[in-house]
Scaffold this motif. Sequence first.
Motif, short mmCIF file in Angstrom:
data_model
loop_
_atom_site.label_atom_id
_atom_site.label_comp_id
_atom_site.label_asym_id
_atom_site.label_seq_id
_atom_site.Cartn_x
_atom_site.Cartn_y
_atom_site.Cartn_z
N GLN A 31 7.47 1.09 6.12
CA GLN A 31 7.42 0.65 7.51
C GLN A 31 6.78 -0.73 7.61
N GLU A 32 5.64 -0.89 6.97
CA GLU A 32 4.94 -2.17 7.08
C GLU A 32 5.80 -3.31 6.57
N LEU A 33 6.53 -3.07 5.51
CA LEU A 33 7.32 -4.14 4.91
C LEU A 33 8.74 -4.19 5.47
N SER A 34 8.99 -3.38 6.46
CA SER A 34 10.32 -3.35 7.07
C SER A 34 11.40 -3.05 6.02
N MET A 35 11.15 -2.06 5.24
CA MET A 35 12.15 -1.64 4.26
C MET A 35 12.28 -0.12 4.36
N THR A 36 13.14 0.43 3.54
CA THR A 36 13.28 1.87 3.53
C THR A 36 12.35 2.47 2.48
N PRO B 7 3.91 -11.27 8.14
CA PRO B 7 4.24 -11.01 6.74
C PRO B 7 4.06 -12.27 5.91
#
Lengths: 301, 301
Positions: A31-36, B7
Amino acid sequence: MHSTPGPLPPLNAVRAFEAAARLGSFTRAAQELSMTQAAISYQIKQLEQRLGVMLFQRLPRKIVLTRDGERLAPAILDAFSGLRTAFAQALSRAHNELAITSLPTIASNWLVPRLGGFHLAHAEVAVRLDTSITLADLQQGEFDVAIRSGRGDWPGHTAHFLLPSLITPLMSPRLRDAAGGLKSPADLLKLARIGRPRWWQQWFEENGVDVAETALRASLDLGIEQYEITAAIAGQGVAISSPLFFRAELESGQLVQPFAHVARDSKDYWLVYATTRAKSHAITAFRTWLLREARAEVPAD
Amino acid sequence: MHSTPGPLPPLNAVRAFEAAARLGSFTRAAQELSMTQAAISYQIKQLEQRLGVMLFQRLPRKIVLTRDGERLAPAILDAFSGLRTAFAQALSRAHNELAITSLPTIASNWLVPRLGGFHLAHAEVAVRLDTSITLADLQQGEFDVAIRSGRGDWPGHTAHFLLPSLITPLMSPRLRDAAGGLKSPADLLKLARIGRPRWWQQWFEENGVDVAETALRASLDLGIEQYEITAAIAGQGVAISSPLFFRAELESGQLVQPFAHVARDSKDYWLVYATTRAKSHAITAFRTWLLREARAEVPAD
DNA sequence: CCGACGTATAAAATCAGCTTATGCATTCGA
DNA sequence: TCGAATGCATAAGCTGATTTTATACGTCGG
């Protein structure tokens, strides 16, 4: 005996590890890194294989750092924290510094008297002013904004119109009186002229005076309008310059404008900055303030 | 008022910046990172666009950090230096620690007496030994190597044959004498038997003794061979175990092996580790040393 | 016992990042 | 003064690392 440091592991994998170690969860790291979550899982596995060491112990519904992971995590977290603050600080400073490069005339006669107001409105911005005739390259990062004269078409740059480049003869009242009645523009031909021949030619032409080029060449061209105006005030001749820039001298009576006609040079004054830097706080603040000042200057425009 | 940290910029670009800032040259940075100069140029440009700030001033044949670059560089260099040492140290420690999980029997009767030799040969390796019957998951990173009994086929793991699992009856000389003449294996049926029924069955069968299962079930199964041998030494029955593991007791006369026949269980002893970690220094050192010890044990094999 | 939760994995899609090739400006050497 | 060498920028094209999608698995909680 001692192996070389070797290259760092893939940094994206390291970033995934940092987030997962800090948050204690692949899902939250994702979530934090905007990934799955799958991407985090993949990256961590990559890193573990690269290092030849397990970093997390996979338990049923959670993950726990292994001994090696526990050993690695603090230093990695530190390093990333350092990176984050480094970028934040550097950017904040970069966005709160404004290096202006300006033509000397508009700088000393129009900008400088107003800069105090900008500082009052934006105390957080540190201003540095450089005045020179040379055209600084805004892309090189040495300057944030420029005040240039031209047509507003600089590729890669954003330009905002500031002021028109107005030109009209200016002279000391004493010289005017000494010259007797200045009834028509042609009468100025009898006096010594100071300033760019091109401007004189344009102004005379717009007033229907046909002048031999030779006569114009004879004018005194000092290059810097400030000097020319100083000479004009001293009564050494008639300067041609912008009434906007010497309003103070006009109001105090040091200078007079003998004729109402004001010509306009095709090169206006513009605020210019590299388009890539348009979002900088210092630049946007300065732009907003400066355009308002300019609009107040020529409201009729 | 205060923007969120946001980020980090693309880390590969940051790495390129770090190298270029440290080496003062895109070309040399490219060499260090095993990339082309064009790639560095591209990455730096990416970073500059992302930050909205020029980091290098491009001069004819060299680059110079801009004010902003100069401001950013030290912290970035620090952070990367931290990352490098973190990985180096963690790996060096990880590669110089050896967590062994072993079955209790072979651990206490064969491995432990020899481990001192390993420590002498590899003082740099810190050894931790865990003995338990539970099958630890080597993939989970808690243990580096295991000594297991089985057939050597553990997917994802590398297994090296160590020792055969030999089984033969062992007893105290006093019990043997008390039992009178033990002429044939079948004579053992008269005595109390200690140890796994399956082993007894196998040994009897290989000696042509047909035994009712019920008779075998009556044996005393303590689960841990060490206990069983202790009981045997005390004269409480005949144990069935490996002469390799109790050589000291045999040589000192505490135990005797009444019959020459030695059966071999299908599950041998193996040194096992996760294949992904095969390159670890501690593991390779231990493997080399351990296999040599094992070969010295059964040279005829 | 079922649903929610968190991770692993396979397959397929994408796109960032790299290389190759080239140009340009400057410096250096002769 | 000229040509070679040096160092960075740029365009185009490719490739494989990274990501997503979809699904399965094991456990915890009610």
